[in-house]
Design an enzyme around this catalytic site. Structure first.
Site, PDB file in Angstrom:
ATOM      1  N   LYS A 227       0.835  -1.204   0.000  1.00  0.00           N
ATOM      2  CA  LYS A 227       0.000   0.000   0.000  1.00  0.00           C
ATOM      3  C   LYS A 227       0.868   1.252   0.000  1.00  0.00           C
ATOM      4  CE  LYS A 227      -3.880  -2.258   2.213  1.00  0.00           C
ATOM      5  NZ  LYS A 227      -4.511  -2.703   3.456  1.00  0.00           N
TER       6      LYS A 227
ATOM      7  N   GLN B 279      -5.088  -1.359   9.630  1.00  0.00           N
ATOM      8  CA  GLN B 279      -5.002  -2.709   9.058  1.00  0.00           C
ATOM      9  C   GLN B 279      -5.615  -3.735  10.015  1.00  0.00           C
ATOM     10  OE1 GLN B 279      -3.631  -3.433   5.916  1.00  0.00           O
ATOM     11  NE2 GLN B 279      -4.386  -5.502   6.246  1.00  0.00           N
TER      12      GLN B 279
ATOM     13  N   ASP C  51     -11.475   2.729   4.004  1.00  0.00           N
ATOM     14  CA  ASP C  51     -11.895   1.317   3.962  1.00  0.00           C
ATOM     15  C   ASP C  51     -13.418   1.218   3.993  1.00  0.00           C
ATOM     16  OD1 ASP C  51     -10.303  -0.838   3.533  1.00  0.00           O
ATOM     17  OD2 ASP C  51      -9.734  -1.149   5.622  1.00  0.00           O
TER      18      ASP C  51
END
Ligand code: NAP
Length: 298
Positions: free
Chosen positions: A56, A100, A123
């Site tokens: 990422k 994460q 997200d």
């Protein structure tokens, strides 16, 4: 049997998304003096998470954006993690914040997600963004379902009235996937671990999205001939080579038995090399969209 399934490789789609994002980033810099910034928070040392987070960071920089990675030790407290999220919410150089998952077991991920600024929640996991998606309002949508939708739209140009089955109902994948398909005028069924007759449900689907985390659970005879099969699963099994398996080497398979399904489907994504490649590209897209919206309001 069609025996001619088109293989939906993720690479060209991901490259096209990244190229478009890079162009829009340059425009935002030139027109508004804003460089989109993505902060990724990794707690602990899960090796798979560490690989995702590194990728990422690299792709964020390659797209011309600002990248921050916050690596916290596995024994980070809830208060410390929440303090970092609050700090990133306030940081004007950061437009996207991603924590994460999974977090180490002693941390409460729901509380952390609830703290995220919904306009930086790239997200798409906050209740606000799930609600925006459910009512068709502008928000941030989880990256993997967005990637799946790009593949599905390409394979099925007219989605109206198509029967779609989503296998799995997680907040990250199954539920937002179902909402996107519904918004595209599909007739959507969501199946899960308590559903009866999964093979029968699958056989009715023109579009089948498998997101269960069960290696090769969906068999060839579950697929409607000509259907579009999107395999989201990422499952690690021991290597087929016994020597490598003894060394702990693994291979990745999806939730669909690929060879069997490819003999029946009209189009199918491979694992690896399918949906997974679009997820980070869609994360970059979400970060840019968040930055454009924040800049537009400034
Ligand atoms: P998850 O949170 O574990 O959810 C799995 C879902 O599958 C649940 O709704 C569960 O039902 C259902 N399920 C489990 N076993 C089942 C069975 N035997 N029959 C029917 N349904 C079953 O997983 P997730 O986060 O959605 O991820 C799913 C898979 O996608 C995983 O392999 C994950 O690694 C992969 N993934 C890939 C990407 C990518 O970038 N490609 C991104 C996200 C996830 P219940 O709700 O009834 O328990």
């Amino acid at each position: 049997m069609t025996d001619t399934a088109r293989i939906l490789h993720g690479k060209p789609y991901a490259e096209a998304i990244r190229a478009e994002v890079a162009q829009r980033v340059e425009r935002l810099k030139a027109e508004r003096g804003v460089t989109p910034g993505l902060a990724v928070v990794l707690v602990g040392d899960d090796p798979a998470s560490a690989i995702y987070v590194r990728s990422k960071g690299e792709q964020t920089i390659a797209a011309g954006m600002h990248s921050q990675t916050h690596r916290l030790p596995a024994d980070t407290s809830q208060d410390e993690l929440e303090a970092l999220v609050v700090q990133l919410n306030r940081d004007t150089a950061i437009h996207g914040v991603l924590v994460q998952l999974p977090l180490p077991a002693h941390l409460d991920s729901a509380r952390v997600i609830a703290l995220l600024d919904p306009d930086k929640d790239v997200d798409g996991l906050t209740t606000i963004n799930a609600g925006r998606l459910a009512v068709g309002a502008e928000g941030l949508v989880p990256c993997t379902p967005v990637g799946c939708m790009i593949l599905i739209r390409d394979a099925v140009p007219d989605l109206k009235g198509k029967r779609a089955l989503v296998l799995g109902r997680s907040n990250l994948m199954g539920k937002p996937m179902a909402q996107l398909l519904l918004a595209a005028d599909c007739t959507v069924t969501v199946a899960h671990s308590r559903s009866k007759d999964l093979p029968g449900l699958c056989r009715e689907a023109d579009i089948l999205v498998a997101a269960v985390g069960r290696p090769e659970m969906v068999r060839g005879d579950w697929i409607k001939p000509g259907a579009v099969v999107i395999d989201v699963g990422i499952n690690r099994l021991p290597s087929k080579d016994p020597v490598k398996a003894a060394e702990g080497k693994t291979r990745v398979v999806g939730d669909v038995a690929f060879a069997e399904a490819a003999a029946v489907a009209g189009a199918i994504t491979p694992v690896p090399g399918g949906v997974g490649l679009l997820t980070v590209a869609c994360l970059l897209q979400n970060t840019l969209t968040a930055a454009e919206r924040i800049a537009g309001r400034a």
